[in-house]
Design a protein around this motif. Structure first.
Motif, short mmCIF file in Angstrom:
data_model
loop_
_atom_site.label_atom_id
_atom_site.label_comp_id
_atom_site.label_asym_id
_atom_site.label_seq_id
_atom_site.Cartn_x
_atom_site.Cartn_y
_atom_site.Cartn_z
N GLN A 1 60.89 28.25 9.68
CA GLN A 1 62.07 28.66 10.44
C GLN A 1 61.71 28.89 11.91
OE1 GLN A 1 63.63 32.63 9.92
NE2 GLN A 1 65.72 31.96 10.40
N THR A 2 60.59 29.55 12.16
CA THR A 2 60.14 29.80 13.53
C THR A 2 59.87 28.48 14.25
OG1 THR A 2 59.20 31.93 12.89
CG2 THR A 2 58.37 30.94 14.93
N LEU A 3 59.19 27.56 13.57
CA LEU A 3 58.91 26.24 14.16
C LEU A 3 60.21 25.49 14.46
CD1 LEU A 3 55.92 25.07 11.92
CD2 LEU A 3 55.83 25.49 14.39
N ALA A 4 61.14 25.52 13.51
CA ALA A 4 62.41 24.81 13.69
C ALA A 4 63.17 25.37 14.89
CB ALA A 4 63.25 24.91 12.42
N GLN A 5 63.21 26.69 15.02
CA GLN A 5 63.90 27.29 16.16
C GLN A 5 63.23 26.91 17.47
OE1 GLN A 5 63.77 31.46 15.05
NE2 GLN A 5 65.80 31.37 14.09
N HIS A 6 61.92 26.95 17.49
CA HIS A 6 61.16 26.60 18.71
C HIS A 6 61.41 25.16 19.13
CE1 HIS A 6 57.97 26.76 21.68
NE2 HIS A 6 57.48 25.64 21.16
N HIS A 7 61.57 24.27 18.16
CA HIS A 7 61.77 22.84 18.45
C HIS A 7 63.24 22.41 18.40
CE1 HIS A 7 57.53 21.65 18.63
NE2 HIS A 7 57.34 22.61 17.75
N HIS A 8 64.15 23.38 18.25
CA HIS A 8 65.59 23.13 18.23
C HIS A 8 65.99 22.13 17.14
CE1 HIS A 8 65.67 25.36 21.95
NE2 HIS A 8 64.73 24.55 22.42
N ILE A 9 65.47 22.36 15.94
CA ILE A 9 65.77 21.53 14.78
C ILE A 9 66.63 22.36 13.82
CG2 ILE A 9 64.81 20.20 12.86
CD1 ILE A 9 62.18 20.04 14.49
N LEU A 10 67.73 21.78 13.38
CA LEU A 10 68.60 22.49 12.45
C LEU A 10 67.92 22.67 11.11
CD1 LEU A 10 72.02 20.82 13.25
CD2 LEU A 10 71.24 23.08 13.96
N LEU A 11 68.11 23.86 10.51
CA LEU A 11 67.39 24.23 9.30
C LEU A 11 68.34 24.74 8.22
CD1 LEU A 11 64.55 24.96 7.96
CD2 LEU A 11 64.91 27.24 8.93
N ASN A 12 68.07 24.31 6.99
CA ASN A 12 68.74 24.85 5.81
C ASN A 12 67.66 25.34 4.86
OD1 ASN A 12 69.54 24.19 2.77
ND2 ASN A 12 71.37 24.81 3.87
N VAL A 13 67.80 26.57 4.40
CA VAL A 13 66.85 27.15 3.45
C VAL A 13 67.63 27.44 2.17
CG1 VAL A 13 65.16 28.96 3.02
CG2 VAL A 13 65.57 28.19 5.37
N ALA A 14 67.24 26.80 1.10
CA ALA A 14 67.95 26.93 -0.17
C ALA A 14 68.07 28.39 -0.59
CB ALA A 14 67.24 26.13 -1.26
N ASP A 15 69.29 28.79 -0.88
CA ASP A 15 69.61 30.12 -1.40
C ASP A 15 69.24 31.26 -0.45
OD1 ASP A 15 70.93 31.45 -3.46
OD2 ASP A 15 69.06 32.03 -4.43
N LYS A 16 69.14 30.97 0.84
CA LYS A 16 68.85 32.00 1.85
C LYS A 16 69.79 31.81 3.03
CE LYS A 16 65.07 33.58 -0.20
NZ LYS A 16 65.38 34.29 -1.38
#
Length: 193
Positions: free
Chosen positions: A94-109
């Motif tokens: 999640q931290t890496l995705a935010q830093h690189h501006h990549i959209l993230l989906n985390v199952a059941d979270k």
């Protein structure tokens, strides 16, 4: 209030990373490929279930790296889906995705997600997305089943005819919108679909 902005993504034009190789990863991958058979997905997992291996067999647009996640895996990715139950790894990604501006989906979270995978009703070219803002996937599933049964099979024929009609219309954009709105009002008012 549901403040999500619904969009439809051309998955064949972007790069997706799926981390995880179990039943939840299969569920996410099935959702992607049911809607976008040409989606480009890179799966990173220490192990893949037999069912997941069977699902991806013959799909040349899926790449597999059977090993632990490496931060370099996010390079060149536009979308990340996490299907792991490893909270430390999920937080790291999640931290890496935010830093690189990549959209993230985390199952059941839901709290960790930038977007959700909603339930989808599809009849030919008609696609309806259903979101409960992450509150109740079960309700979304039930609504999907209801709408699937409610919509007539002929809806795709109607969409094809409307597309042809739109292409034949002359005039500026505003005029076309008015004519099409009136026409669809007539169709829906008569129960023709």
């Amino acid at each position: 209030m549901n403040e999500l902005f619904p969009i439809y993504v051309k998955m064949a034009q972007i790069e997706t990373l799926l981390v995880g190789g179990g039943p939840v990863a299969l569920e996410k991958l099935t959702a992607i490929y049911t809607n976008s058979p040409e989606a480009k997905v890179h799966i990173v997992a220490t192990a893949l279930t037999k069912t997941l291996r069977t699902f991806i067999k013959g799909k040349l647009n899926i790449r597999i790296s059977e090993r632990p996640f490496d931060p370099c895996d996010i390079l060149g990715k536009d979308l990340i889906i996490l299907a792991t139950n490893n909270e430390v790894l999920n937080s790291q990604i999640q931290t890496l995705a935010q830093h690189h501006h990549i959209l993230l989906n985390v199952a059941d979270k839901p709290a960790l997600c930038d977007f959700y995978l909603g339930s989808v009703v599809q009849k030919g070219n008609l696609k309806i997305g259903i979101s409960t803002n992450g509150k109740s996937p079960t309700i979304a599933k039930r609504l999907k089943e209801f709408l699937q049964d409610l919509l007539p099979e002929e809806i795709d024929e109607t969409l094809q005819l409307m597309s042809q009609y739109r292409n034949q219309l002359k005039g500026d954009f505003q005029h076309k919108v008015q004519v099409l709105n009136k026409h669809t009002e007539d169709i829906l008012g008569r129960g023709a679909i």
